[in-house]
Design a protein around this motif. Structure first.
Motif, short mmCIF file in Angstrom:
data_model
loop_
_atom_site.label_atom_id
_atom_site.label_comp_id
_atom_site.label_asym_id
_atom_site.label_seq_id
_atom_site.Cartn_x
_atom_site.Cartn_y
_atom_site.Cartn_z
N LEU A 133 -7.56 16.69 -5.70
CA LEU A 133 -6.53 15.88 -5.86
C LEU A 133 -5.65 16.04 -6.81
O LEU A 133 -6.08 16.72 -7.79
N SER A 135 -8.72 16.35 0.97
CA SER A 135 -8.67 15.54 -0.04
C SER A 135 -10.05 15.67 -0.93
O SER A 135 -10.36 14.96 -1.79
N THR A 159 -3.84 15.76 -9.89
CA THR A 159 -4.10 14.95 -11.24
C THR A 159 -2.85 15.42 -12.34
O THR A 159 -3.03 14.94 -13.40
N SER A 203 -1.66 -1.24 -3.87
CA SER A 203 -2.71 -0.29 -4.16
C SER A 203 -2.18 1.14 -3.73
O SER A 203 -1.13 1.23 -2.79
N GLU A 255 0.70 -1.33 -0.14
CA GLU A 255 -0.02 -0.17 -0.14
C GLU A 255 0.91 1.15 0.00
O GLU A 255 1.53 1.45 0.83
N VAL A 312 1.10 5.47 -0.33
CA VAL A 312 0.38 7.10 -0.27
C VAL A 312 1.38 7.89 -0.77
O VAL A 312 2.50 7.96 -0.12
N GLU A 324 2.24 11.66 -0.71
CA GLU A 324 1.55 12.93 -0.29
C GLU A 324 2.45 14.06 -0.73
O GLU A 324 3.49 14.35 -0.32
N ARG A 355 -2.01 5.62 -4.02
CA ARG A 355 -2.88 6.90 -4.35
C ARG A 355 -2.02 8.03 -4.25
O ARG A 355 -0.97 8.05 -3.41
N LYS A 356 -2.41 9.06 -4.76
CA LYS A 356 -1.72 10.37 -4.78
C LYS A 356 -2.55 11.39 -4.14
O LYS A 356 -3.86 11.50 -4.36
N ARG A 357 -2.08 12.24 -3.15
CA ARG A 357 -2.79 13.33 -2.70
C ARG A 357 -2.08 14.35 -2.08
O ARG A 357 -0.74 14.37 -2.00
N LEU A 401 1.54 8.59 -11.08
CA LEU A 401 1.59 7.94 -9.94
C LEU A 401 2.36 6.49 -10.12
O LEU A 401 3.26 6.13 -9.26
#
Length: 177
Positions: free
Chosen positions: A90, A87, A92, A123, A65, A67, A69, A125-127, A97
């Motif tokens: 986000l 959040s 883009t 898994s 996982e 993330v 940031e 994600r970008k934030r 990623l």
């Protein structure tokens, strides 16, 4: 699988995440990785070593996982910054990623996991965040490796016959002498 192997490992690379850059080629045809990418990968290896302590690399399939940031741009208004923190807004924009994933995996290889081919599920994600960083959590799975070159241990099983035979051989036989 021992109790330590079953525990998830979290690696935090503090600071603004750097995506894996494409290799560059000199006029003489020599390919190299850009300096900023090499520095970030070295920082990632150090963070991985600190997270692992004196434990050996995980040798079973794992789930990752990740993330990313990213920092909130200073030029943004207070309203836009608030949306980013919660959040509701986000990132883009580039870099993609998958390039952050590649940079993170290079830091884990041979330190947290024996080889990054053991990662069977990701898994990511970008934030946006007030404190930019890249956080990777590796979860060992209760399954054996499928390839013959990898140590194929089941969670509670003994070593396989080819592993026992290899341990009995002397170093001179490994080199073919």
């Amino acid at each position: 699988m021992t109790e330590n192997e079953a525990a998830p490992v979290t690696v935090v690379i503090a600071g603004e995440p750097v995506a894996k850059a494409r290799p560059r080629v000199t006029r003489r045809g020599i390919a190299y990785t850009p300096a900023h990418t090499r520095k970030y990968e070295a920082h990632g290896r150090l963070a991985a070593q600190l997270a692992m302590g004196d434990r050996p690399p995980i040798e079973v399939p794992v789930r990752l996982e990740l993330v990313v940031e990213l920092p909130i741009p200073d030029s943004w208004s207070g309203r836009r910054r608030a949306l980013a923190v919660t959040s509701d807004l986000l990132p883009t924009s580039r870099p993609d990623l998958d390039n952050y994933i590649k940079a993170g995996l290079d830091g884990l290889n041979e330190i947290v996991v024996r080889d990054d081919s053991q990662i069977v599920e990701i898994s990511a994600r970008k934030r946006f965040s007030i404190a930019p960083k890249l956080v990777m959590t590796v979860f060992p799975l209760g399954a054996a490796c499928s390839n013959r070159g990898a140590p194929n241990r089941t969670p509670s099983g003994p070593k396989l016959q080819h592993e026992v035979t290899r341990e009995r051989q002397s170093p001179a036989r490994w080199r073919g002498l």
